[in-house]
Each structure stands twice: as C-alpha cells, then as structure tokens.
Design a protein around this motif. Sequence first.
Motif, mmCIF file in Angstrom:
data_model
loop_
_atom_site.group_PDB
_atom_site.id
_atom_site.type_symbol
_atom_site.label_atom_id
_atom_site.label_comp_id
_atom_site.label_asym_id
_atom_site.label_seq_id
_atom_site.Cartn_x
_atom_site.Cartn_y
_atom_site.Cartn_z
ATOM 1 N N ASN B 6 89.070 -16.483 -26.179
ATOM 2 C CA ASN B 6 88.137 -15.488 -26.306
ATOM 3 C C ASN B 6 88.070 -14.642 -24.827
ATOM 4 O O ASN B 6 86.983 -14.541 -24.407
ATOM 5 C CB ASN B 6 86.883 -16.215 -26.519
ATOM 6 C CG ASN B 6 85.779 -15.300 -27.115
ATOM 7 O OD1 ASN B 6 85.957 -14.166 -27.487
ATOM 8 N ND2 ASN B 6 84.475 -15.362 -26.557
ATOM 9 N N LYS B 8 87.647 -11.732 -22.576
ATOM 10 C CA LYS B 8 87.166 -10.510 -22.610
ATOM 11 C C LYS B 8 87.126 -10.143 -21.119
ATOM 12 O O LYS B 8 86.959 -10.651 -20.196
ATOM 13 C CB LYS B 8 85.786 -10.489 -22.989
ATOM 14 C CG LYS B 8 85.661 -10.884 -24.573
ATOM 15 C CD LYS B 8 84.189 -10.595 -24.949
ATOM 16 C CE LYS B 8 84.281 -11.185 -26.687
ATOM 17 N NZ LYS B 8 82.964 -11.288 -27.085
ATOM 18 N N LEU B 19 90.066 -5.923 -22.912
ATOM 19 C CA LEU B 19 90.174 -7.025 -23.778
ATOM 20 C C LEU B 19 88.938 -7.616 -24.376
ATOM 21 O O LEU B 19 88.100 -7.696 -23.551
ATOM 22 C CB LEU B 19 90.760 -8.175 -22.650
ATOM 23 C CG LEU B 19 92.171 -7.873 -22.003
ATOM 24 C CD1 LEU B 19 92.540 -9.227 -21.352
ATOM 25 C CD2 LEU B 19 93.132 -7.384 -22.996
ATOM 26 N N LYS B 20 89.138 -7.707 -25.649
ATOM 27 C CA LYS B 20 87.839 -7.681 -26.388
ATOM 28 C C LYS B 20 87.792 -9.188 -26.876
ATOM 29 O O LYS B 20 87.352 -9.228 -28.341
ATOM 30 C CB LYS B 20 87.600 -6.557 -27.447
ATOM 31 C CG LYS B 20 87.632 -5.561 -26.582
ATOM 32 C CD LYS B 20 87.385 -4.180 -27.592
ATOM 33 C CE LYS B 20 87.162 -2.956 -26.533
ATOM 34 N NZ LYS B 20 87.195 -1.628 -27.277
ATOM 35 N N GLY B 21 88.264 -10.071 -26.760
ATOM 36 C CA GLY B 21 88.429 -11.695 -27.186
ATOM 37 C C GLY B 21 89.787 -11.851 -27.666
ATOM 38 O O GLY B 21 90.122 -12.029 -28.890
ATOM 39 N N VAL B 22 90.716 -11.893 -26.668
ATOM 40 C CA VAL B 22 92.005 -12.648 -26.951
ATOM 41 C C VAL B 22 91.921 -14.198 -26.935
ATOM 42 O O VAL B 22 91.747 -14.650 -26.197
ATOM 43 C CB VAL B 22 93.157 -11.995 -25.766
ATOM 44 C CG1 VAL B 22 94.522 -12.567 -26.188
ATOM 45 C CG2 VAL B 22 92.976 -10.695 -25.774
ATOM 46 N N ASP B 23 92.624 -14.557 -28.189
ATOM 47 C CA ASP B 23 93.219 -15.925 -28.275
ATOM 48 C C ASP B 23 94.462 -15.907 -28.596
ATOM 49 O O ASP B 23 95.114 -15.548 -29.282
ATOM 50 C CB ASP B 23 92.033 -16.525 -29.679
ATOM 51 C CG ASP B 23 90.667 -16.433 -29.625
ATOM 52 O OD1 ASP B 23 90.451 -17.437 -28.542
ATOM 53 O OD2 ASP B 23 90.019 -15.695 -29.873
ATOM 54 N N THR B 45 96.419 -8.002 -20.594
ATOM 55 C CA THR B 45 96.371 -9.432 -20.709
ATOM 56 C C THR B 45 97.144 -10.140 -19.493
ATOM 57 O O THR B 45 96.906 -11.115 -19.155
ATOM 58 C CB THR B 45 96.965 -9.765 -22.311
ATOM 59 O OG1 THR B 45 96.136 -8.971 -23.363
ATOM 60 C CG2 THR B 45 96.865 -11.278 -22.286
ATOM 61 N N MET B 221 98.834 -6.813 -31.352
ATOM 62 C CA MET B 221 97.662 -6.623 -30.407
ATOM 63 C C MET B 221 96.994 -5.268 -30.905
ATOM 64 O O MET B 221 97.827 -4.422 -30.900
ATOM 65 C CB MET B 221 97.807 -6.842 -28.944
ATOM 66 C CG MET B 221 96.592 -7.137 -28.340
ATOM 67 S SD MET B 221 96.951 -7.814 -26.596
ATOM 68 C CE MET B 221 95.266 -7.925 -25.912
ATOM 69 N N GLY B 224 92.460 -4.619 -27.904
ATOM 70 C CA GLY B 224 92.016 -5.763 -26.932
ATOM 71 C C GLY B 224 91.773 -6.920 -27.719
ATOM 72 O O GLY B 224 91.177 -7.901 -27.196
ATOM 73 N N LYS B 225 92.679 -7.147 -29.101
ATOM 74 C CA LYS B 225 92.551 -8.070 -29.635
ATOM 75 C C LYS B 225 93.942 -8.292 -30.261
ATOM 76 O O LYS B 225 94.611 -7.659 -30.694
ATOM 77 C CB LYS B 225 91.398 -8.408 -30.573
ATOM 78 C CG LYS B 225 90.163 -8.738 -30.250
ATOM 79 C CD LYS B 225 89.331 -8.585 -31.544
ATOM 80 C CE LYS B 225 87.808 -8.795 -31.262
ATOM 81 N NZ LYS B 225 86.775 -8.839 -32.490
ATOM 82 N N VAL B 227 95.520 -9.380 -33.570
ATOM 83 C CA VAL B 227 95.075 -8.948 -34.854
ATOM 84 C C VAL B 227 95.677 -9.859 -35.942
ATOM 85 O O VAL B 227 95.418 -9.787 -37.360
ATOM 86 C CB VAL B 227 94.971 -7.555 -35.450
ATOM 87 C CG1 VAL B 227 93.711 -6.848 -34.468
ATOM 88 C CG2 VAL B 227 96.085 -6.718 -35.006
#
Lengths: 423, 251
Positions: B6, B8, B19-23, B45, B221, B224-225, B227
């Motif tokens: 997550n 951010k 970055l809006k919540g990278v897992d 990232t 990506m 920011g996520k 997808v």
Amino acid sequence: MAVLAQNTEPMLAGFSPAPVSGWANDARVAALANLNKTGAPMRRDEYWKFTNPSTLLSENPEAAILGSDESPVFDSFDKLLIVFKDGIYQPDLSDDLTGKNLEIQTLGDAMATDIHWAKEIFGVLESRGQLPVARPFAALNTAVAEQGFVLRATGKVTKPVAFRYIRSAENAKAMIHHVIKLDAGAELTVFESGAGAARINTCMEIDVACNASFHHIRAQGRDHERQAITHMFGVLGKESIFRSFTLTVNGLMTRNEAVLEFTGDDAKATVAGACVGDGTFHHDDTIFVTHDAVNCESRQVFKKVLRNGAIGVFQGKILVKADAQKTDGYQISQALLIDDDAVFLAKPELEIYADDVICSHGSTCGATDENAMFYLMSRGIAKKQAQDLLVLAFLDEAIQEVDNAALADEIRGRLAGWTERHR
Amino acid sequence: MLNIKNLKASLEEEDKQILKGVDLTINAGEVHAIMGPNGSGKSTTSYVVAGKGGYVVDEGSVTLDGQDLLNMEPDERAAAGLFLAFQYPVEIPGVGNMTFLRTAVNSQRKARGEEELNAAAFLKLVREKAKALKIDAEMLKRPVNVGFSGGEKKRNEILQMAMLEPKMCILDETDSGLDVDAMKLVAEGVNALRDGKRSFLVITHYQRLLDHIKPDFVHIMSDGKIVKSGGPELALEVENNGYADLLNEVA
C-alpha cells in the motif's frame, strides 16, 4: 590635489626600512615612497572591498602552532631544500646552495654586491605590477625584506628549489622576497610550503625569458590562525611557459595576488588554486593577467570548498591590449558551499582592446549535487564519504592544472586528509 | 524478498501524490516486470524504494527480507542488498570509475561486517566482470559515466550490479537509449546474474527487453497503482494492443 596617505606605520612595525647600500637601494627607497604615497589599503579600495585589510594590518599577529604528524608537503620529492624558520633562512637545516644550471644566493648576499643582474628585476616587476592597481603589501615587501633568495636558471634545473617555511614562534612576522630569472630556454620548478610565521608576506618576482619554462607549486601551511599575503609578479617572454598552482588548507586570512604580463608572443600561463576552509577562514585570489603580445594563452582556474562561515574571494582580471591579437584567455572560479553559512564573492573582469581574441570567464557557486550524492549512496557509499568524494572531485579540475602526476597526487592526498578531518 | 505494501508517496515540493497504493511482492529468484504508460509512477516506485530525496512517503511499507527499507539511508538499503540500475546514470566528473567501484564494494562489505577487498583482489574481480560486459580498461579509468555513450552507461550500471552482488535488483528503463546489440549485451549481463536466488524488478515501456530478460510476472501500472498482473503474456498484449485497451478493460 595631494591625497594624504593612510597610516603605514602598523605595516612597517617590526621592520627596518633603512636603505641598504648597493644596487638594491634605489628600488627599496622607491618602494617605500610608493607605499607612503598609496598608504595602507582600506576597505573602500576597489580591490579590498571583499577582503578586510585590517586583519593584515594589525601590529601583533599571533597564531598557535599546529602540531601535526603529517609529513611535510613535497618531502618525498627530490629537491634542493631551503628552510626558513619564522621568516629567517636556516642554513643548517637547508641543503647546500648548489645546483646544476642554477645560480643561487641569499637576497642579503646578493644585495651586498656592487653590481648584480637582479637589479633588472628586484622591485622592477613589482613596481610595474602596481599599475593600474596598487598593491601596498608588495611595495612594503620590496622596501623592507631582507630575507629571500635570488635564483637564476641558466638551463634545465633538474632539482626543484623547495622553500619550506616553518614556525617556532607564535607571533613572528615574516617578510620574504625572491628574485627569479630564467634565461632563454631554461627550466625551473619552485616549491613553497608551510605557514612560515603568524603572518607571512612573500613577494616573488619572476622573469621568464623566451622559451623558458617556470613551474611553481605551493602549499600554504594549515595553522588555523595564520595569515598570509603573497605576491607573484611574472613577466613572460616569447614562447615561454608559466605555471603556478596553490593549495590552501585552513588559515585565518590568505590573500594570494598574481600579476602576470605577456611581453613576448606565443607564451602560455596558468595560475590555478584549490582551497578548502572550515569556519574562520578567509581566502582571496586576486589575479591580473595582461596580454601585451600576440597569440598568448592564459588560464585562471580556481576552486574553493567552503563551510561553516568560511569566505572565499576571487578577483580575476584579463586585460588584452590593442596589439594582443589571437589572445586566448580563460578564467574560471567556482565555489562549493557545503552549508548555508559559507560565502563566495567573485569579481571576474575582462578588459579587451584587441578585436581578434577568445576570452571566456565563468564563476559559479553551489551546493553538493544531490543527484550525484544519491547515485553514490545508492551504491552503498555512506553520506560523509560520498560528500568527500564529491568535494575532491570538484577540486580536481584545478589540480589537473598541475603538470606532474606525482605532484598532483601529493596535492590530492593532502586534500583527502583535510576532508577526513573535517567531516 | 521485497514486499511493497500500500505504498503511497508524494513529491516533497508539490504536494502531489504520485504513488497511490502500490502493492507488490517479489519472492527470491523471481523476475518481475512493471510496464505502464508515461507518468504512471514506475520510476517513482524505484526511487522511493531506493531512498531518493524529494519524495514523502504518505503511507505503506517497503521491506527487504523483513528489514524496513523506508527507515534506512540509501547506502544502508544498498548494504541490505538492494540495487537500482538508473534510467539516467549520473555523470560524476573527477571521480574515477575504479575508485568509485572500489569505494562502493568496500563500503558495503564494511557495513555488513565483512573484510574489505585489497587492491589486487579487487582489480582481479573487476577485470573479470568487466570483460564479460565488454568494458575495457580505458572505460574503467575514466571518471564515472563522463563521456560514456548511452550503451556504455548502461553497461557500467550492470558492471556495478555484478560487482556489488545485490539480492534484489531494480532496473529502471535500462533499455532506454539502447540499440538492439547494446540491449542484448546488457540483458546477457543481467541473465548471468540470475542464480535462482537473486530477484529482479525490470521497469520498462516496451516488450522487447523482456524478450531477452524473461519475466515470471508482469504488472501493469497506471496512475500510481498496479492495475493488472499476470504472466509474460501480459507484456505481449501490451505490445500488440497498447496500454489504452488494457486500461479501459480494467476501468
């Protein structure tokens, strides 16, 4: 209208301007008259506005003597060693005064003779360098200096002449004057090192004849409270070479003046310096290069690393006279300010009367490059060490002006020592 | 190995979240690729994971073998086993490539409590690794990346990677600015480091690098996520249909 000279008494305190008999007398009397005419420098003088002369004018300078386990600079090089202690020549600590293709004697011995070739140079180049900018500390030096050497290179001098200025008294003032002549085609290297005194005033007059080559490498002592006011007056003949590099590490006050004049065509000159200062440190390079001949090349390369309120000054001028066509003049002065308290004051000047010349100048100051820092750190190099690498890299452009790999490495080693001590 | 949860992060100076919540979880020995359109946050990232200044982490965590990377300086992250191959390797005039490499290698060894390499051992090692990447002695002597061509810079990155032997390598658009031959050479250098334990994260716009460095997983990506995730076939889909279709599908 007669201008009343500013008070020169504090400058003369402790020195005897009594004229010597012999050939040097006229020059000394003239220098004293010149000093009394211009007077002591003042803050309002154009070339002293960045550097307050009052430090250099105090009557009784004092500087603690730095204990160090570092070997003396240039110690590992083959040389003709000449030692001064508190400004006084020490024959017992020095090598015998002989060298291949070299005439060498003390200034005192030279002045005691009736006639001497040095008459053509002593006080002559210095007084020529007083125009258009007065240099009162140089006039003072000519007027009163009794210490120094007279050197003449008649061919290739194989061993560098190494002046080492050591200290034993906390409050000594030194006044040293060297006269150097290179005959046509001669080669000579001069080293200077050490703080020399609480305050040292040096004046070096160098006459470089056609095809001759003069190299000068200097490391000013790193005693924190020491003061230095130095002068070089060089005249360059046809196809001659003049190279000077100064390393300055620490010091309360340093003013290094260099005045060069091209009188013969196709000559080359470089004046370069690297300095590092931390805290109460004021370092001033004041350079004046006059092109009065065709197709000459001059370079001024100065790099300063400053932190904790340290102050760096650069005043560099290139004057190209109307007949000095094909001049190639280059000037760069850069400061790396390690923190927000450091100060760099620069005044690059070009005055050009010829129409077919290349002259460039650049002056920058800035902080450590953050991208470079991140790059180094991302490879595992700790911040302090990364900073040191970048500081040394920044200074290296000036060190590359030293035309001898071993000497350049000696300088690099001294600077690395400083960065390690100042983290 | 590398766990991004997550994540951010915003630009420090603009208060703009990139970055809006990278897992992302990368296990030992795996090769992952991140693809995505310009401005999607791929390079950010890599910068945030490596510790570049100018970003603020708003939320989330990044760990490498359980160690919290976000609390470490960039040099500590490197010593912990992270390596970022830069999209634009930085030129550092005045610092010799050899000095740089040796300082880096020994700094990491020191940080890990290992013995530093002496000059002779280092020289032997660097010559051996340089040879495989066709980096000659002249290039090693020059200041870091100064006057290097695009290909030389990227090869120099891979040489650093080979010398430092990290656990986790992030390659940020290593293919940009490379011709086919240079890309092959770089890919060979990377593949030579694949040993079943070392992990890779390859950031790229294009499929072609992935022909040479074959990924186990591909992530797309956008804004920011991550997808969409999948196998190598996802990269081919991008190559054939572009990002637009894929992103519409996700939306």
